[in-house]
Design an enzyme around this catalytic site. Structure first.
Site, PDB file in Angstrom:
ATOM      1  N   ILE A  55     -14.379  53.214 -69.313  1.00  0.00           N
ATOM      2  CA  ILE A  55     -15.490  53.725 -70.093  1.00  0.00           C
ATOM      3  C   ILE A  55     -14.895  54.309 -71.366  1.00  0.00           C
ATOM      4  O   ILE A  55     -13.757  54.774 -71.368  1.00  0.00           O
ATOM      5  CB  ILE A  55     -16.350  54.766 -69.331  1.00  0.00           C
ATOM      6  CG1 ILE A  55     -15.513  55.927 -68.806  1.00  0.00           C
ATOM      7  CG2 ILE A  55     -17.123  54.126 -68.213  1.00  0.00           C
ATOM      8  CD1 ILE A  55     -16.349  56.995 -68.097  1.00  0.00           C
ATOM      9  N   ASP A  56     -15.645  54.225 -72.437  1.00  0.00           N
ATOM     10  CA  ASP A  56     -15.107  54.609 -73.746  1.00  0.00           C
ATOM     11  C   ASP A  56     -14.664  56.062 -73.766  1.00  0.00           C
ATOM     12  O   ASP A  56     -15.191  56.905 -73.031  1.00  0.00           O
ATOM     13  CB  ASP A  56     -16.164  54.392 -74.828  1.00  0.00           C
ATOM     14  CG  ASP A  56     -16.579  52.942 -74.958  1.00  0.00           C
ATOM     15  OD1 ASP A  56     -15.773  52.072 -74.594  1.00  0.00           O
ATOM     16  OD2 ASP A  56     -17.715  52.687 -75.412  1.00  0.00           O
ATOM     17  N   ARG A  57     -13.712  56.343 -74.640  1.00  0.00           N
ATOM     18  CA  ARG A  57     -13.164  57.700 -74.756  1.00  0.00           C
ATOM     19  C   ARG A  57     -14.249  58.764 -74.963  1.00  0.00           C
ATOM     20  O   ARG A  57     -14.215  59.814 -74.322  1.00  0.00           O
ATOM     21  CB  ARG A  57     -12.138  57.732 -75.881  1.00  0.00           C
ATOM     22  CG  ARG A  57     -11.429  59.072 -76.066  1.00  0.00           C
ATOM     23  CD  ARG A  57     -10.373  58.938 -77.148  1.00  0.00           C
ATOM     24  NE  ARG A  57      -9.612  60.159 -77.334  1.00  0.00           N
ATOM     25  CZ  ARG A  57      -8.580  60.271 -78.176  1.00  0.00           C
ATOM     26  NH1 ARG A  57      -8.207  59.230 -78.899  1.00  0.00           N
ATOM     27  NH2 ARG A  57      -7.920  61.408 -78.291  1.00  0.00           N
TER      28      ARG A  57
END
Length: 239
Positions: A55-57
């Site tokens: 999952i994105d930062r």
């Protein structure tokens, strides 16, 4: 720092990843003293872990690891498919045309490559109009809380699909609306991306039992929903 553990057995462990933490080190992150979930969790539980997905930062929420390469290899290929149910919560600009819809718009691989098929399904959970102007065009502002199910797993898929429909995810500095982002910073003191990996479900490959994992919203997400008059759903509304 210790990560909040949402689920753990002898094969898998799931955590509620805070925003701002990488899943694992990448070629695009060069800062020193990076907070990396894989490393933090390894130190916390005292054993090697294997990320099953990304999952994105700036995205918070459910992040699942295998506790062995064998366990990871059985579930990791399922994450881009419907064999893993994955629902996100997000706040976007405006009201959706339909309360339930599907966005099928091809996306470039890693933002620059060939086009790939991509499909995102969404449900409007709450919407409200606030008596504050976020732009000079209208005296009021409309926002919606969505549940989103990415049927495919393309890079930044939810953010890019909603941007394509001009319902930008609030706090998205890459694909979003900077006027909205500045409005939220100036009005509410908030700069976070309002995208949260809320609910994951898959069949355990060793026990054949359904595993359901929920991650509570971060405080900043809950607080902004309250300020916008958006009602956060109860658990029974996930399905």
């Amino acid at each position: 720092m210790n990560l909040e553990i949402l689920y753990q057995d002898e094969y898998f462990v799931a955590v509620n990843k805070p925003a701002g933490i990488l899943v694992h080190r990448t070629n695009f992150a060069f800062e020193e003293n990076l907070l990396i979930a894989e490393r933090l969790l390894k130190e916390q539980i005292g054993q090697k872990v294997f990320p099953l997905h990304r999952i994105d930062r700036p995205t918070s929420g459910v992040l699942v690891f295998g506790l062995s390469s064998e366990a990871a290899s059985l579930v990791q290929p399922l994450f881009p498919t419907d064999d893993v149910k994955k629902y996100y919560l997000t706040v976007v600009r405006g009201y959706m045309t339909e309360n339930h819809g599907v966005i099928e718009h091809p996306l470039k691989k890693k933002l620059i490559g060939d086009l790939q098929e991509a499909k995102s399904e969404y449900w409007t959970l709450s919407q409200n109009e606030i008596p504050i102007a976020s732009t000079s065009r209208y005296p009021t502002s409309r926002y919606s809380l969505l549940k989103v199910y990415p049927h495919t797993g393309r890079m930044h898929q939810i953010r890019r699909h909603l941007a394509h429909d001009r319902h930008y995810v609030i706090g998205d500095s890459t694909h979003g609306d900077n006027r909205q982002n500045h409005f939220f910073k100036d009005t509410f003191g908030m700069e976070n991306l309002l995208l949260h990996a809320w609910w994951f479900e898959f069949v355990h490959p060793f026990t054949n039992e359904p595993i359901k994992i929920e991650a509570a919203l971060p405080d900043y997400f809950s607080a902004i929903c309250e300020k916008l008059g958006l009602n956060i759903p109860d658990s029974e509304m996930k399905s």
